[in-house]
Design a protein around this motif. Structure first.
Motif, PDB file in Angstrom:
ATOM      1  N   MET A  80       0.946  -1.177   0.017  1.00  0.00           N
ATOM      2  CA  MET A  80      -0.183  -0.062  -0.248  1.00  0.00           C
ATOM      3  C   MET A  80       1.046   1.323  -0.128  1.00  0.00           C
ATOM      4  O   MET A  80       1.910   1.249   0.415  1.00  0.00           O
ATOM      5  CB  MET A  80      -1.047   0.028   1.231  1.00  0.00           C
ATOM      6  N   PRO A  81       0.518   2.226  -0.411  1.00  0.00           N
ATOM      7  CA  PRO A  81       1.163   3.561  -0.512  1.00  0.00           C
ATOM      8  C   PRO A  81       1.468   4.082   0.939  1.00  0.00           C
ATOM      9  O   PRO A  81       0.681   3.756   1.869  1.00  0.00           O
ATOM     10  CB  PRO A  81       0.413   4.688  -1.065  1.00  0.00           C
ATOM     11  N   GLY A  82       2.657   4.843   1.019  1.00  0.00           N
ATOM     12  CA  GLY A  82       2.968   5.328   2.269  1.00  0.00           C
ATOM     13  C   GLY A  82       3.473   3.957   3.351  1.00  0.00           C
ATOM     14  O   GLY A  82       4.495   3.530   2.871  1.00  0.00           O
ATOM     15  N   LYS A  83       2.848   3.873   4.251  1.00  0.00           N
ATOM     16  CA  LYS A  83       3.191   2.763   5.310  1.00  0.00           C
ATOM     17  C   LYS A  83       2.742   1.444   4.711  1.00  0.00           C
ATOM     18  O   LYS A  83       1.788   1.179   4.163  1.00  0.00           O
ATOM     19  CB  LYS A  83       2.521   3.018   6.678  1.00  0.00           C
ATOM     20  N   SER A  84       3.760   0.798   4.689  1.00  0.00           N
ATOM     21  CA  SER A  84       3.277  -0.772   4.191  1.00  0.00           C
ATOM     22  C   SER A  84       2.728  -1.376   5.072  1.00  0.00           C
ATOM     23  O   SER A  84       2.465  -1.357   6.365  1.00  0.00           O
ATOM     24  CB  SER A  84       4.731  -1.526   4.133  1.00  0.00           C
TER      25      SER A  84
END
Length: 134
Positions: free
Chosen positions: A72-76
């Motif tokens: 996912m974008p940002g934090k995995s």
């Protein structure tokens, strides 16, 4: 971010087991929501479109189960998994990913793992297993 208003205390009041869906693909979130709602035994407490929202909603909602994508974008998803374990320790976490578990270090900390190619019966069976429903 999508939260079903007025239902954040259902897991402490004897309601249906509550599930948080975290995936960056809106169509997949919608499909999972419909599948879970059609079953009737579980409630979708909310949806997150990235890892940061997943952690925020898990902290706020304290769901019984988090269905968590890894990419996912940002934090995995793996980063989110660690934070969810801290902020919502009673939540089970089901990794739902296009990656196989052999290629994902850190996924072993999840309670379950399904590949995105899994069919409805496999998905519902894993949800049932994790939430103790048969």
């Amino acid at each position: 971010m999508n939260i079903d208003d007025g239902k954040s205390d259902a897991n402490t009041s004897g309601g249906k087991p509550r599930i948080l869906i975290a995936d960056d693909v809106p169509a997949l979130r919608k499909l999972l929501r419909r599948m879970i709602q059609a079953d009737g035994r579980f409630e979708v407490a909310g949806e997150a479109e990235d890892g940061e929202q997943a952690v925020q909603l898990a902290t706020e909602l304290q769901p019984d189960l988090v269905i968590l994508d890894l990419m996912m974008p940002g934090k995995s998803g793996i980063e989110a998994l660690h934070e969810i374990r801290d902020s919502s320790p009673s939540s089970k976490v089901l990794i739902f990913s296009g990656l196989s578990p052999d290629h994902v270090s850190g996924a072993v900390e999840a309670d379950g793992f399904l590949e995105k190619g899994s069919n409805r019966d496999q998905i519902m069976a894993e949800i049932e297993r994790l939430l103790g429903q048969r």
